[in-house]
Design a protein around this motif. Structure first.
Motif, PDB file in Angstrom:
ATOM      1  N   ALA A  83    -106.045  31.521 -47.240  1.00  0.00           N
ATOM      2  CA  ALA A  83    -106.486  31.341 -45.847  1.00  0.00           C
ATOM      3  C   ALA A  83    -105.282  31.250 -44.914  1.00  0.00           C
ATOM      4  O   ALA A  83    -104.212  30.776 -45.309  1.00  0.00           O
ATOM      5  CB  ALA A  83    -107.327  30.069 -45.732  1.00  0.00           C
ATOM      6  N   SER A  84    -105.480  31.685 -43.670  1.00  0.00           N
ATOM      7  CA  SER A  84    -104.401  31.584 -42.680  1.00  0.00           C
ATOM      8  C   SER A  84    -104.346  30.143 -42.172  1.00  0.00           C
ATOM      9  O   SER A  84    -105.248  29.342 -42.434  1.00  0.00           O
ATOM     10  CB  SER A  84    -104.672  32.542 -41.527  1.00  0.00           C
ATOM     11  OG  SER A  84    -105.791  32.070 -40.803  1.00  0.00           O
ATOM     12  N   GLU A  85    -103.298  29.865 -41.413  1.00  0.00           N
ATOM     13  CA  GLU A  85    -103.108  28.522 -40.862  1.00  0.00           C
ATOM     14  C   GLU A  85    -104.332  28.072 -40.053  1.00  0.00           C
ATOM     15  O   GLU A  85    -104.712  26.909 -40.071  1.00  0.00           O
ATOM     16  CB  GLU A  85    -101.888  28.567 -39.950  1.00  0.00           C
ATOM     17  CG  GLU A  85    -101.033  27.335 -39.983  1.00  0.00           C
ATOM     18  CD  GLU A  85     -99.779  27.569 -39.170  1.00  0.00           C
ATOM     19  OE1 GLU A  85     -99.735  27.037 -38.060  1.00  0.00           O
ATOM     20  OE2 GLU A  85     -98.891  28.310 -39.643  1.00  0.00           O
ATOM     21  N   ASN A  86    -104.939  29.041 -39.346  1.00  0.00           N
ATOM     22  CA  ASN A  86    -106.051  28.696 -38.443  1.00  0.00           C
ATOM     23  C   ASN A  86    -107.414  28.634 -39.122  1.00  0.00           C
ATOM     24  O   ASN A  86    -108.386  28.223 -38.498  1.00  0.00           O
ATOM     25  CB  ASN A  86    -106.158  29.726 -37.312  1.00  0.00           C
ATOM     26  CG  ASN A  86    -104.867  29.824 -36.539  1.00  0.00           C
ATOM     27  OD1 ASN A  86    -104.178  28.818 -36.416  1.00  0.00           O
ATOM     28  ND2 ASN A  86    -104.535  31.003 -36.065  1.00  0.00           N
ATOM     29  N   VAL A  94    -136.598  26.961 -46.066  1.00  0.00           N
ATOM     30  CA  VAL A  94    -135.490  27.926 -46.115  1.00  0.00           C
ATOM     31  C   VAL A  94    -134.176  27.139 -46.176  1.00  0.00           C
ATOM     32  O   VAL A  94    -133.777  26.501 -45.198  1.00  0.00           O
ATOM     33  CB  VAL A  94    -135.485  28.846 -44.871  1.00  0.00           C
ATOM     34  CG1 VAL A  94    -134.363  29.866 -44.971  1.00  0.00           C
ATOM     35  CG2 VAL A  94    -136.818  29.558 -44.709  1.00  0.00           C
ATOM     36  N   ALA A  95    -133.527  27.207 -47.337  1.00  0.00           N
ATOM     37  CA  ALA A  95    -132.296  26.435 -47.528  1.00  0.00           C
ATOM     38  C   ALA A  95    -131.090  27.367 -47.584  1.00  0.00           C
ATOM     39  O   ALA A  95    -131.160  28.453 -48.161  1.00  0.00           O
ATOM     40  CB  ALA A  95    -132.381  25.630 -48.820  1.00  0.00           C
ATOM     41  N   LEU A  96    -130.004  26.916 -46.963  1.00  0.00           N
ATOM     42  CA  LEU A  96    -128.717  27.623 -47.061  1.00  0.00           C
ATOM     43  C   LEU A  96    -127.811  26.786 -47.958  1.00  0.00           C
ATOM     44  O   LEU A  96    -127.588  25.604 -47.681  1.00  0.00           O
ATOM     45  CB  LEU A  96    -128.099  27.765 -45.661  1.00  0.00           C
ATOM     46  CG  LEU A  96    -126.637  28.212 -45.586  1.00  0.00           C
ATOM     47  CD1 LEU A  96    -126.435  29.614 -46.167  1.00  0.00           C
ATOM     48  CD2 LEU A  96    -126.134  28.170 -44.132  1.00  0.00           C
ATOM     49  N   VAL A  97    -127.346  27.390 -49.042  1.00  0.00           N
ATOM     50  CA  VAL A  97    -126.471  26.685 -49.983  1.00  0.00           C
ATOM     51  C   VAL A  97    -125.130  27.395 -50.006  1.00  0.00           C
ATOM     52  O   VAL A  97    -125.069  28.612 -50.201  1.00  0.00           O
ATOM     53  CB  VAL A  97    -127.067  26.677 -51.407  1.00  0.00           C
ATOM     54  CG1 VAL A  97    -126.202  25.841 -52.340  1.00  0.00           C
ATOM     55  CG2 VAL A  97    -128.501  26.169 -51.406  1.00  0.00           C
ATOM     56  N   VAL A  98    -124.058  26.626 -49.823  1.00  0.00           N
ATOM     57  CA  VAL A  98    -122.726  27.233 -49.723  1.00  0.00           C
ATOM     58  C   VAL A  98    -121.760  26.543 -50.687  1.00  0.00           C
ATOM     59  O   VAL A  98    -121.794  25.320 -50.845  1.00  0.00           O
ATOM     60  CB  VAL A  98    -122.173  27.087 -48.274  1.00  0.00           C
ATOM     61  CG1 VAL A  98    -120.790  27.721 -48.154  1.00  0.00           C
ATOM     62  CG2 VAL A  98    -123.126  27.703 -47.261  1.00  0.00           C
ATOM     63  N   GLY A  99    -120.903  27.346 -51.304  1.00  0.00           N
ATOM     64  CA  GLY A  99    -119.734  26.817 -52.014  1.00  0.00           C
ATOM     65  C   GLY A  99    -118.528  27.349 -51.261  1.00  0.00           C
ATOM     66  O   GLY A  99    -118.395  28.565 -51.115  1.00  0.00           O
ATOM     67  N   VAL A 100    -117.695  26.452 -50.750  1.00  0.00           N
ATOM     68  CA  VAL A 100    -116.531  26.922 -49.971  1.00  0.00           C
ATOM     69  C   VAL A 100    -115.312  26.080 -50.307  1.00  0.00           C
ATOM     70  O   VAL A 100    -115.417  24.871 -50.502  1.00  0.00           O
ATOM     71  CB  VAL A 100    -116.800  26.897 -48.445  1.00  0.00           C
ATOM     72  CG1 VAL A 100    -117.139  25.521 -47.926  1.00  0.00           C
ATOM     73  CG2 VAL A 100    -115.606  27.476 -47.675  1.00  0.00           C
ATOM     74  N   GLU A 101    -114.161  26.743 -50.373  1.00  0.00           N
ATOM     75  CA  GLU A 101    -112.962  25.996 -50.728  1.00  0.00           C
ATOM     76  C   GLU A 101    -111.718  26.643 -50.148  1.00  0.00           C
ATOM     77  O   GLU A 101    -111.588  27.874 -50.145  1.00  0.00           O
ATOM     78  CB  GLU A 101    -112.852  25.982 -52.259  1.00  0.00           C
ATOM     79  CG  GLU A 101    -112.560  24.651 -52.864  1.00  0.00           C
ATOM     80  CD  GLU A 101    -113.697  23.624 -52.795  1.00  0.00           C
ATOM     81  OE1 GLU A 101    -113.626  22.747 -51.902  1.00  0.00           O
ATOM     82  OE2 GLU A 101    -114.612  23.665 -53.621  1.00  0.00           O
ATOM     83  N   ILE A 102    -110.830  25.775 -49.626  1.00  0.00           N
ATOM     84  CA  ILE A 102    -109.482  26.218 -49.238  1.00  0.00           C
ATOM     85  C   ILE A 102    -108.504  25.307 -49.974  1.00  0.00           C
ATOM     86  O   ILE A 102    -107.825  24.473 -49.374  1.00  0.00           O
ATOM     87  CB  ILE A 102    -109.295  26.190 -47.694  1.00  0.00           C
ATOM     88  CG1 ILE A 102    -110.352  27.087 -47.030  1.00  0.00           C
ATOM     89  CG2 ILE A 102    -107.885  26.640 -47.328  1.00  0.00           C
ATOM     90  CD1 ILE A 102    -110.073  27.500 -45.593  1.00  0.00           C
ATOM     91  N   LEU A 103    -108.462  25.469 -51.292  1.00  0.00           N
ATOM     92  CA  LEU A 103    -107.614  24.586 -52.098  1.00  0.00           C
ATOM     93  C   LEU A 103    -106.132  24.864 -51.861  1.00  0.00           C
ATOM     94  O   LEU A 103    -105.291  24.013 -52.142  1.00  0.00           O
ATOM     95  CB  LEU A 103    -107.931  24.746 -53.588  1.00  0.00           C
ATOM     96  CG  LEU A 103    -109.216  24.095 -54.091  1.00  0.00           C
ATOM     97  CD1 LEU A 103    -109.250  24.105 -55.605  1.00  0.00           C
ATOM     98  CD2 LEU A 103    -109.378  22.671 -53.589  1.00  0.00           C
ATOM     99  N   THR A 104    -105.812  26.067 -51.342  1.00  0.00           N
ATOM    100  CA  THR A 104    -104.383  26.379 -51.165  1.00  0.00           C
ATOM    101  C   THR A 104    -103.742  25.480 -50.100  1.00  0.00           C
ATOM    102  O   THR A 104    -102.527  25.409 -50.023  1.00  0.00           O
ATOM    103  CB  THR A 104    -104.167  27.859 -50.780  1.00  0.00           C
ATOM    104  OG1 THR A 104    -104.779  28.115 -49.520  1.00  0.00           O
ATOM    105  CG2 THR A 104    -104.736  28.794 -51.841  1.00  0.00           C
ATOM    106  N   GLY A 152    -107.245  29.943 -55.331  1.00  0.00           N
ATOM    107  CA  GLY A 152    -107.418  30.871 -54.221  1.00  0.00           C
ATOM    108  C   GLY A 152    -108.483  30.315 -53.293  1.00  0.00           C
ATOM    109  O   GLY A 152    -109.123  29.307 -53.602  1.00  0.00           O
ATOM    110  N   ASP A 153    -108.689  30.970 -52.158  1.00  0.00           N
ATOM    111  CA  ASP A 153    -109.642  30.488 -51.150  1.00  0.00           C
ATOM    112  C   ASP A 153    -110.823  31.445 -51.012  1.00  0.00           C
ATOM    113  O   ASP A 153    -110.670  32.653 -51.206  1.00  0.00           O
ATOM    114  CB  ASP A 153    -108.932  30.370 -49.789  1.00  0.00           C
ATOM    115  CG  ASP A 153    -107.717  29.472 -49.853  1.00  0.00           C
ATOM    116  OD1 ASP A 153    -107.745  28.510 -50.651  1.00  0.00           O
ATOM    117  OD2 ASP A 153    -106.744  29.722 -49.115  1.00  0.00           O
ATOM    118  N   GLY A 154    -111.973  30.899 -50.626  1.00  0.00           N
ATOM    119  CA  GLY A 154    -113.134  31.772 -50.414  1.00  0.00           C
ATOM    120  C   GLY A 154    -114.407  30.968 -50.234  1.00  0.00           C
ATOM    121  O   GLY A 154    -114.425  29.738 -50.388  1.00  0.00           O
ATOM    122  N   ALA A 155    -115.468  31.692 -49.903  1.00  0.00           N
ATOM    123  CA  ALA A 155    -116.782  31.059 -49.711  1.00  0.00           C
ATOM    124  C   ALA A 155    -117.875  31.982 -50.235  1.00  0.00           C
ATOM    125  O   ALA A 155    -117.774  33.205 -50.135  1.00  0.00           O
ATOM    126  CB  ALA A 155    -117.023  30.785 -48.228  1.00  0.00           C
ATOM    127  N   GLY A 156    -118.906  31.370 -50.793  1.00  0.00           N
ATOM    128  CA  GLY A 156    -120.089  32.117 -51.213  1.00  0.00           C
ATOM    129  C   GLY A 156    -121.313  31.364 -50.742  1.00  0.00           C
ATOM    130  O   GLY A 156    -121.303  30.125 -50.682  1.00  0.00           O
TER     131      GLY A 156
END
Ligand code: ACO
Length: 330
Positions: free
Chosen positions: A48-51, A136-146, A161-165
């Motif tokens: 991920a970028s700084e922002n 209607v549910a929205l389920v997210v896994g998100v991480e910026i461990l870096t 690494g970083d990302g979201a699903g």
């Protein structure tokens, strides 16, 4: 009490554009592409970028899931975000995501279960849907461990690494074959020190010393975690199979947490599953913690590997230590 079945009707993912390869890491640390590839199976990861913060990645992944599901954001009545790298300790990333998506009044909360975050979050959402509390549910896994990685520690810096699903989950008709069939969740807090971000909470609040001593980053006993990961994920899969009178041959796809290719292969061997049925994305994204599974799920659905009616097991383990799996028919 279970009144309704729940099913996944749409998936989405988002990863940052910046790619960090093993060769880039060779320039930063005493490591090599050969070591990282043979020990982990990773070739590159996204940073991920700084922002960029967790809710930014979660937002993009959610938009794609909403589009794939053919719903409107305003239909969502529950948002559960599995993360250990939220934008802030509070408010929750789920509330920030609700604001970005412009979802009116709904239930929104984060859930901390390390890399098992998505499995925990999806299981909780399934309970809300099955009792009729959520349509209607929205389920997210998100991480910026870096951003909580010690870039001087080669034992951990090469892994994340970083990302979201994201997935959209709704109730389903009883005649529909697509449904979440079962889940298994488990935790063993006696191993809580094996994988930890020591500072920043009430045990060790942020001070000049905690920053100078690098205490705000991931610390891990990799060898111990490795063994427990193989054991717990295998057990979770076996339990789901046994409880649902299924043999491993009945499973079309296994999506294990993408922490290490050797862990994935060891589970595959123990379960005696055809390696062709095991989904691996680790070479592209590294370990994105709670988002490895929804990212791999989205990749597999969009590339037409997972098709309507396929029987799938998702299984993970992570900080806590936590572990768990979900059995569903897509
Ligand atoms: N490059 C080169 N050498 C390295 C590196 C590196 N990046 N990292 C470690 N080494 C060295 C070690 O210093 C050690 O050297 P030594 O023998 O001279 O002491 C040697 O390589 C072997 O180290 P091990 O730790 O035994 O290597 P191992 O084969 O166990 O692999 C790894 C390490 C990849 C971390 C592995 O243990 C693993 O994957 N564990 C599980 C990690 C995991 O799943 N974590 C989940 C976290 S997710 C969450 O919930 C946040």
């Amino acid at each position: 009490m279970s009144l309704y079945d729940a099913k996944i009707i749409g998936t989405g993912k988002h990863v940052p554009s910046r790619v960090l390869t093993n060769f880039d890491l060779e320039q930063m640390l005493d490591t090599s592409d050969e070591w990282i590839t043979t020990r982990t199976g990773m070739k590159e990861r996204r940073i991920a970028s700084e922002n960029e913060a967790a809710s930014d990645l979660a937002y993009e992944a959610s938009l794609r899931a909403i589009k794939a599901a053919g719903i409107r954001a305003r239909d969502i009545d529950l948002i559960v975000v599995g993360t250990i790298s939220p934008d802030y300790p509070f408010p929750s990333t789920a509330c920030l995501l609700q604001k970005k998506l412009d979802v009116p009044d709904c239930i929104a909360f984060d859930l901390s279960a390390g890399c098992t975050g998505f499995i925990y979050a999806a299981s909780v959402a399934q309970q809300f849907v099955s009792t009729g509390k959520s349509k209607v549910a929205l389920v997210v896994g998100v991480e910026i461990l870096t951003k909580i990685t010690n870039w001087e520690d080669r034992n951990t810096a090469v892994l994340f690494g970083d990302g979201a699903g994201a997935v959209i989950m709704t109730r389903t008709e009883s005649s529909d074959i697509s449904k979440i069939i079962d889940f298994d969740l488990s935790a063993d807090g006696t191993y809580s020190d094996l994988l930890i971000q020591p500072a920043g909470g009430s045990r060790m609040p942020a001070t000049v010393e905690t920053v100078q001593n690098n205490k705000h980053v991931v610390e891990m006993d990799g060898n111990k975690v490795y063994k427990l990961a193989v054991k717990s994920m295998t057990q979770s899969c076996e339990l789901l199979l046994k409880r649902n009178n299924l043999k491993i041959n009945a499973i079309d796809w296994l999506i294990p947490h993408q922490a290490n290719l050797r862990i994935i292969e060891a589970i595959g061997k123990r379960l005696a599953i055809d390696p062709e049925k095991v989904i691996v994305t680790i070479e592209k994204y590294g370990n994105t913690s709670s988002s490895t599974i929804p990212i791999a799920l989205d990749d597999s659905i969009r590339s037409n590997r997972i098709r309507k009616g396929d029987l799938v097991i998702l299984v993970s383990f992570g900080a806590g230590l936590t572990s768990g799996g979900i059995l569903f028919r897509y």
